[in-house]
Design a protein around this motif. Structure first.
Motif, short mmCIF file in Angstrom:
data_model
loop_
_atom_site.label_atom_id
_atom_site.label_comp_id
_atom_site.label_asym_id
_atom_site.label_seq_id
_atom_site.Cartn_x
_atom_site.Cartn_y
_atom_site.Cartn_z
N VAL A 1 0.72 -1.26 0.12
CA VAL A 1 -0.10 0.01 0.14
C VAL A 1 1.09 1.41 0.25
O VAL A 1 1.59 1.24 0.57
CB VAL A 1 -1.11 0.16 0.85
CG1 VAL A 1 -1.82 1.19 1.29
CG2 VAL A 1 -2.11 -1.00 1.30
N SER A 2 0.57 2.67 -1.08
CA SER A 2 1.73 3.80 -1.20
C SER A 2 0.62 4.74 0.01
O SER A 2 0.02 4.74 -0.43
CB SER A 2 1.46 4.30 -2.69
OG SER A 2 2.13 3.03 -3.28
N ILE A 3 1.87 5.20 0.73
CA ILE A 3 0.89 6.29 1.81
C ILE A 3 1.86 7.59 1.39
O ILE A 3 3.00 7.26 1.71
CB ILE A 3 1.28 6.04 2.83
CG1 ILE A 3 0.09 5.10 3.31
CG2 ILE A 3 0.50 6.93 3.81
CD1 ILE A 3 0.23 3.99 5.03
N LYS A 4 1.68 8.36 0.87
CA LYS A 4 2.32 9.69 0.71
C LYS A 4 2.08 10.83 1.65
O LYS A 4 1.09 11.84 2.03
CB LYS A 4 1.61 10.21 -0.93
CG LYS A 4 2.69 10.90 -1.90
CD LYS A 4 2.06 11.29 -3.04
CE LYS A 4 2.89 12.22 -4.11
NZ LYS A 4 2.09 11.75 -5.05
N GLY A 5 3.01 11.51 1.34
CA GLY A 5 2.96 12.76 2.17
C GLY A 5 2.98 12.37 4.39
O GLY A 5 2.29 13.23 4.64
N VAL A 6 3.45 11.72 4.44
CA VAL A 6 3.45 11.45 6.06
C VAL A 6 4.72 11.88 6.74
O VAL A 6 5.76 13.01 6.06
CB VAL A 6 4.04 9.92 5.93
CG1 VAL A 6 2.98 9.10 5.40
CG2 VAL A 6 5.66 9.15 5.74
N ALA B 1 0.59 9.73 12.12
CA ALA B 1 2.09 10.58 11.01
C ALA B 1 1.70 10.93 10.03
O ALA B 1 2.04 11.85 8.98
CB ALA B 1 2.64 9.37 10.50
N GLY B 2 0.08 10.86 9.97
CA GLY B 2 -0.92 12.25 8.61
C GLY B 2 -0.17 11.34 7.18
O GLY B 2 -0.49 9.84 6.65
N GLY B 3 -0.26 12.30 5.95
CA GLY B 3 -0.69 11.32 4.72
C GLY B 3 -1.49 10.88 3.81
O GLY B 3 -3.29 10.91 4.70
N THR B 4 -1.81 10.19 3.48
CA THR B 4 -3.17 9.85 2.22
C THR B 4 -2.47 8.52 1.64
O THR B 4 -1.43 8.86 0.76
CB THR B 4 -3.55 10.85 1.02
OG1 THR B 4 -2.25 11.41 0.27
CG2 THR B 4 -4.17 12.45 1.98
N VAL B 5 -3.42 7.87 1.49
CA VAL B 5 -3.42 6.38 0.56
C VAL B 5 -2.92 7.14 -0.64
O VAL B 5 -4.61 7.81 -1.32
CB VAL B 5 -4.56 5.59 0.82
CG1 VAL B 5 -4.05 4.22 0.07
CG2 VAL B 5 -4.78 5.29 2.85
#
Lengths: 346, 819
Positions: free
Chosen positions: B228-233, B393-397
């Motif tokens: 799974v990719s999570i961007k902007g953590v 840690a925040g971010g979006t999938v």
């Protein structure tokens, strides 16, 4: 002649008490009743005695003879008594230290082992034996221990070289020989050899590749129990082990079965016991053995139908039981064999 | 496996009293989870430790590193002079102060005193000193709002109990907090509250994944892989709850993202891995076997060489993770990371086990994979981690979950008959009781009536319980949760089985009783001996055949061929310690080489110090060869061989036994037994054990087969009650001629020479050498005893027989009749 007889009797009565040895006695006796003795002489003279005097004379001679013989008998009796006394020697002193070494003792581990075997024999177990050299099949595979189980690692068990043949230990296929790591091997050998019902205990030496310390020894001893029959139950297992604990540790001991895992039993348990009379170890749960109901996979490996038969098995370290019972806190004492240590358990 | 009580409470409503940590300590072992150790976390109860405020401070006049502070603890006038070594505070900071009378952990008593001449009535404390945290870099600085004078225990109430459980290898599912919660829920009749999942595998609207895909070229090692990719953590320190949880389970908090992966591992048992997306070269992940000799530097900073049997997760250029074992330093998530790829996968247990073992590297992850994690637990754990990462840690999938392969199948149903449960356990329980227990474990029961009227249950098995495959496994589950304490106590009931004790055991028992009665102490010795000793006494071939493949200690590398060397160690030790003991024996197994093969033998050995080692008011005769021969004979007699039939042969030259003073009988390879008796080699004893007293010994070897011989039943034959007639004869023979041979020879002639009656025995009663005899000769005096079954023998016939015996001797032997 009458005076002569009187003199002989008087002489004998006077001299006899002074005789000290048999030789002296024989020599003296010869002077009286020997072929040339004085009494014999008189008896020989009887022929010349007038016929009418013979009865009176004969009577006198007989009286003298009886008297002499009585004296001689006294001498004999006295000499025999003296001889016997001489044979016996002086009176003993019963308190002198024994000059002989005294009875030896069974090794403390053997004592505990035999006590354990005995209590299982009382409830119908018989003793089985097998070799200490075993093969991976009988030590692991047949006991449902997977081939990559840590116990089988070269780190943990002593193996023998691949090219070796052990003349009197049979292999299953082409597996390796090793020194048995537990006495559970005897279970397998017994079940292959005999049909149920089987009820055995197998005490024996085992080996693990452990660095020696207070609780580990390169070789140690276990006792294994196995009962296979129709309708052997968990209840039977508990009854048997309770009998064991109460016999060894006393009627106040309590037991508990703590669920655990062994590849060769299902369900599996560790048995703990608790006793108020164990010194420093009193009133704590102490783990003493693994046990459980024989796993169907083990039955399959030895050709016993798990749908027909059930069984229980247990195994424990003899040193562990001995250490608890005897208050020994370092297993190495057992292998030093200092006689002062050994004698403490006699 | 460390289980935090506080953490556990997330999944099960534990009553503080009914299900207190103390209760759990009692309950868990009886469910099969033994407790290795219990840790109490959080502050201990501390008196006189309160919140204070630094009113002012000055540099200590005589010590650079110290400050002299005035600290208020609230009430007017309660200002304390405190000398402090920390520098991390400023005027007005709120701090924890231990006042005189306080006793800090480690029995550290706080007293009013002087430090380098300055008064100091208390101590400002670090969190570690109060055991409320791990920080020891300076004193605790508290929130400004904290009220002065507040006791430390009012401020820190969140203690925790950590139970370190010993989990058996079949129960990988319990290597997690949810797993333990499930067990307790079954036992206490409570529900398990699984964390709800907010994330979804479908996030396509959010754009593309950070990697183009995953290539799995080793599906047998990795049947199911997800990413799974999570961007902007925002990678940073973990929040307190997460940090506490991670630290409670004995780990180090690293950063919020890594901590989440570890948290989910300890929560669900599923290991996860987070990659820094920026460090994945070529934009995709590859699950492949390592190439031979490929290297990777694992997170523990060790460079490891891989082989082709090990699987890795790689990018297009290099291996990034040893699959299921440990990641590399190259793809680590650190403070600079903003985009991550989260791996959740199922790796085959055997592969991970082999890899971890070969690398000598065990991690929380490999420990679980090699025991077989829930094959269907991958997606849940992945999404759970996504939820937590987004939370901390925040971010979006970004994009959908990438999924390769599929969940391996598991056994879903096991049949069991309730009657079978009852016959197996041996006591009565109702169907309802069994069913309730199984259902409490999450095993659904569906009931079927069989044609024969019996009842069969089909029990559904959750994917995380791979250990439940057969009815006995379910019986175990029942008895475990039902409670082994409810198995009734009963008397032993045993039907008679007529099996004999194995003769090895019974013979050994009798031998030991006999020898202890002969004043021997039993010794227990090691079966493994020194290689050089084996070679010295038994030669090159034995040295080769008796060697272990993998000895642990170089002086314990060979199986013992004899009990005697070990017994000499015992003699030496007892001599050195002056214990006064002179006789020892051992019964045990020994090993011999025969034609290049090994044979395991049952052995009895004994040693006797043949010397007066203590002064006695009456001296007894010391032991000699005949003592040992007799003992050997007795032992063999117990084992089932007639001692009288043993033929001893002298030993001329031997490193263990003294030539001319020792002898052996039997041959274990041919007859199943063998024994050696006599004096041990005095030169060897001196040289190797520094023993200078003569030692008489005996060694008996028996093959296991020897014990299988059936004992013969004795048969009666009529014994004569006629008087015996004796004749004596003296023979002059060569000194080397053995008395036993002469006896045998003469007995043979006597048998020939007697007709209608017997020569019952021929026995040597005197041996003479010396004056009156030629050099090299000895005289043996024999006594012969004749007897007839039915009459008193006449002198004439005895004399005739005696004459013909002498005639036969003269004709057939070199023996000279001494007139």
């Amino acid at each position: 002649m009458q005076e002569d007889l009187t003199a002989i009797v008087a002489g004998v009565r006077e001299n006899a008490p002074a005789i000290q040895t048999r030789a002296e006695f024989e020599a003296y006796k010869a002077t009286i009743s020997g072929p040339k003795g004085s009494l014999t002489d008189i008896m020989k003279g009887m022929g010349k005695v007038p016929k009418e005097d013979k009865p009176a004379m004969g009577k006198l001679i007989n009286e003298a003879k009886t008297a002499v013989e009585a004296s001689f008998a006294e001498v004999i009796e006295r000499l025999e008594a003296a001889e016997l006394a001489a044979k016996l020697g002086p009176a003993i002193d019963p308190t002198l230290p024994l000059p002989d070494s005294t009875r030896g003792t069974l090794h403390p581990i053997a004592q505990v082992r035999e006590e354990m075997v005995e209590l299982f024999r009382r409830i119908g177990f018989s003793v089985a034996e097998a070799t200490e050299v075993e093969t991976e099949h009988y030590c692991f595979d047949a006991l449902n221990i997977p081939s990559d189980h840590p116990a089988r690692d070269m780190q943990d068990s002593y193996y023998l070289p691949d090219d070796l043949t052990v003349n009197n230990v049979s292999k299953h296929a082409d597996e390796k020989y090793l020194l048995r790591t537990h006495t559970s091997t005897v279970q397998i050998r017994a079940m292959l050899k005999e049909k149920p019902p089987i009820r055995i205990v197998a005490p024996g030496r085992c080996f693990r590749r452990d660095t020696p310390d207070a609780t580990h020894s390169a070789n140690f001893h276990q006792i294994e129990g196995l009962y296979v029959d129709k309708n052997v139950t968990l209840l039977d297992l508990k009854a048997t082990l309770d009998h064991f604990v109460k016999t060894i540790f006393g009627p106040k001991a309590k037991t508990r079965l703590r669920p655990s895992f062994f590849p060769f039993t299902e369900p599996s348990f560790e048995m703990d016991f608790f006793s108020p009379d164990l010194g420093k170890l009193s009133n704590k749960w102490l783990e003493i053995m693994g046990c459980g109901m024989v796993d169907p996979e083990v039955f399959k490996a030895v050709g016993i139908d798990p749908e027909v038969y059930t069984g229980y098995a247990f195994g424990m370290g003899i040193e562990r039981i001995a250490m608890i019972l005897q208050g020994v806190d370092d297993i190495r004492y057992y292998y030093q064999n200092d006689a002062r240590f050994l004698k403490q358990f006699a | 496996m460390k289980i935090s009580y506080n953490w556990l409470k997330n999944y099960i409503d534990l009553d503080p009293v009914e299900h207190s940590p103390e209760v759990l300590q009692e309950v868990l072992p009886l469910l099969g989870f033994d407790i290795e150790e219990i840790e109490k976390l959080g502050p201990p109860q501390l008196n006189n430790v309160v919140v204070g405020q630094v009113l002012e401070f000055v540099q200590h006049p005589d010590a650079d590193r110290l400050r002299c502070c005035k600290v208020s603890t609230g009430n007017e006038g309660e200002v304390h002079d405190i000398v402090c070594g920390a520098k991390n505070f400023v005027q007005g900071d709120k701090v924890m102060v231990a006042l005189p009378g306080a006793v800090l952990p480690g029995d550290f008593k706080i007293k009013a005193s002087k430090l380098r001449g300055q008064p100091s009535a208390g101590m400002m404390c670090s969190s570690k000193e109060l055991q409320v945290g791990q920080d020891h870099d300076g004193i605790m600085i508290l929130d400004q709002g904290t009220a002065l004078g507040t006791p430390v225990n009012d401020l820190y109430t969140d203690g925790d109990t950590v139970l370190n459980l010993e989990i058996t290898p079949n129960r990988v599912d319990v290597l997690s907090h949810i797993g333990v919660a499930r067990e307790l829920a079954a036992k206490f009749g409570l529900d398990v509250k699984y964390p709800e999942i907010k994330a979804s595998t479908e996030n396509a609207s959010n754009g593309d994944a950070l990697i183009s895909g995953v290539d799995v070229s080793a599906p047998e090692v990795c049947p199911h892989y997800t990413a799974v990719s999570i961007k902007g953590v925002k990678v940073g320190p973990s929040p307190k709850w997460l940090k506490d949880a991670i630290e409670a389970t004995g780990q180090r908090s690293i950063n919020n993202v890594v901590d989440v992966t570890n948290y989910v591992l300890h929560e669900t048992c599923q290991p996860l891995h987070a990659f820094d997306a920026a460090k994945i070269k070529g934009g995709k992940l590859v699950v492949r076997m390592a190439s031979e000799g490929e290297t990777i530097t694992t997170l523990d900073d060790v460079e490891r060489k891989l082989n082709a049997d090990m699987a890795v997760i790689a990018d297009t250029e290099r291996a990034l993770v040893v699959a299921g074992v440990m990641g590399s330093v190259d793809a680590e998530v650190d403070e600079t990371t903003t985009d991550i790829v989260l791996e959740a996968a199922y790796f085959a247990p055997t592969s991970v086990r082999a890899t971890a073992r070969k690398l000598g590297l065990s991690s929380d992850s490999s420990y679980r994979f090699e025991r077989g994690v829930d094959p269907q637990g991958v997606t849940y754990a992945s999404l759970r981690a996504v939820d937590l990462i987004l939370e901390v840690a925040g971010g979006t999938v970004d994009g959908n979950m990438i999924e390769e392969g599929s969940e391996p199948a598991t056994i879903t149903e096991v049949a069991i008959r309730p009657d079978r449960v009852r016959t197996f356990i041996g006591f009565d329980v109702s169907d309802e009781e069994i069913q309730t227990v199984l259902e409490s474990l999450g095993l659904a029961v569906s009931i079927h009536s069989e044609a024969d009227g019996s009842v069969r249950w089909d029990v559904s098995i959750p994917s995380y319980r791979g250990d439940l495959q057969r009815d006995v496994d379910l019986i175990e589950e029942f008895i475990r949760v039902y409670g082994t304490d409810k198995i009734p106590e009963s008397e032993v009931v045993a039907r008679g089985i007529s099996t004999d004790d194995h003769r090895i055991y019974t013979v050994n028992e009798s031998v030991a009783n006999y020898l202890t009665g002969q004043n021997f102490n039993e010794a227990f010795l090691y079966s493994l001996r020194d290689p050089e000793e084996t070679k010295f006494f038994f030669g090159e071939e034995s040295h080769k055949v008796l060697a272990l493949d993998n000895p642990l200690q170089s002086d314990q590398s060979h199986l013992r061929p004899s009990l005697i060397p070990g017994l000499l160690d015992v003699i030496k030790l007892n001599g050195a310690r002056a214990t006064g003991a002179t006789r020892f024996f051992e019964r045990g197994h020994v090993y011999r080489e025969v034609k290049g093969q090994m044979v395991e033998l049952v052995s009895v050995g004994f040693v006797i110090v043949a010397d007066q080692i203590s002064r006695e008011w009456r001296q007894r005769e010391v032991a000699d060869f005949y003592t040992a021969r007799n003992l050997c004979g007795e032992v063999l007699e117990i084992a089932g061989t007639a001692a009288s039939k043993l033929t001893f042969r002298p030993i001329a030259d031997c490193k263990l036994w003294q030539g001319g003073q020792s002898a052996y009988a039997g041959d274990f390879a041919k007859m199943g037994f063998e024994c050696t008796a006599g004096l041990l080699n005095i030169a060897t004893l001196k040289e190797r054990w520094d023993i200078s007293t003569p030692i008489i010994a005996g060694s008996i070897l028996m093959t296991p087969k020897f014990f299988e011989r059936k004992a013969k039943q004795g048969r009666h034959s009529v014994i004569s009650n006629q008087p015996a007639s004796a004749k004596d004869l003296a023979l002059i023979v060569d000194q080397s001629v053995l008395a036993g041979d002469v006896e045998k020879e003469v007995a043979k002639f006597a048998k020939k020479a007697t007709q209608g009656f017997d020569c019952e025995s021929v026995r040597i009663f005197d041996v003479y050498e010396g004056t009156g005899l030629p050099e090299g000769k000895k005289s043996l005096a024999l006594s012969m005893s004749f007897r007839a079954a039915d009459r008193t023998l006449k002198d004439k016939e005895v004399n005739a027989a005696f004459e013909s015996i002498q005639k036969l001797i003269t004709e057939k032997t070199d023996y000279q009749i001494r007139k």
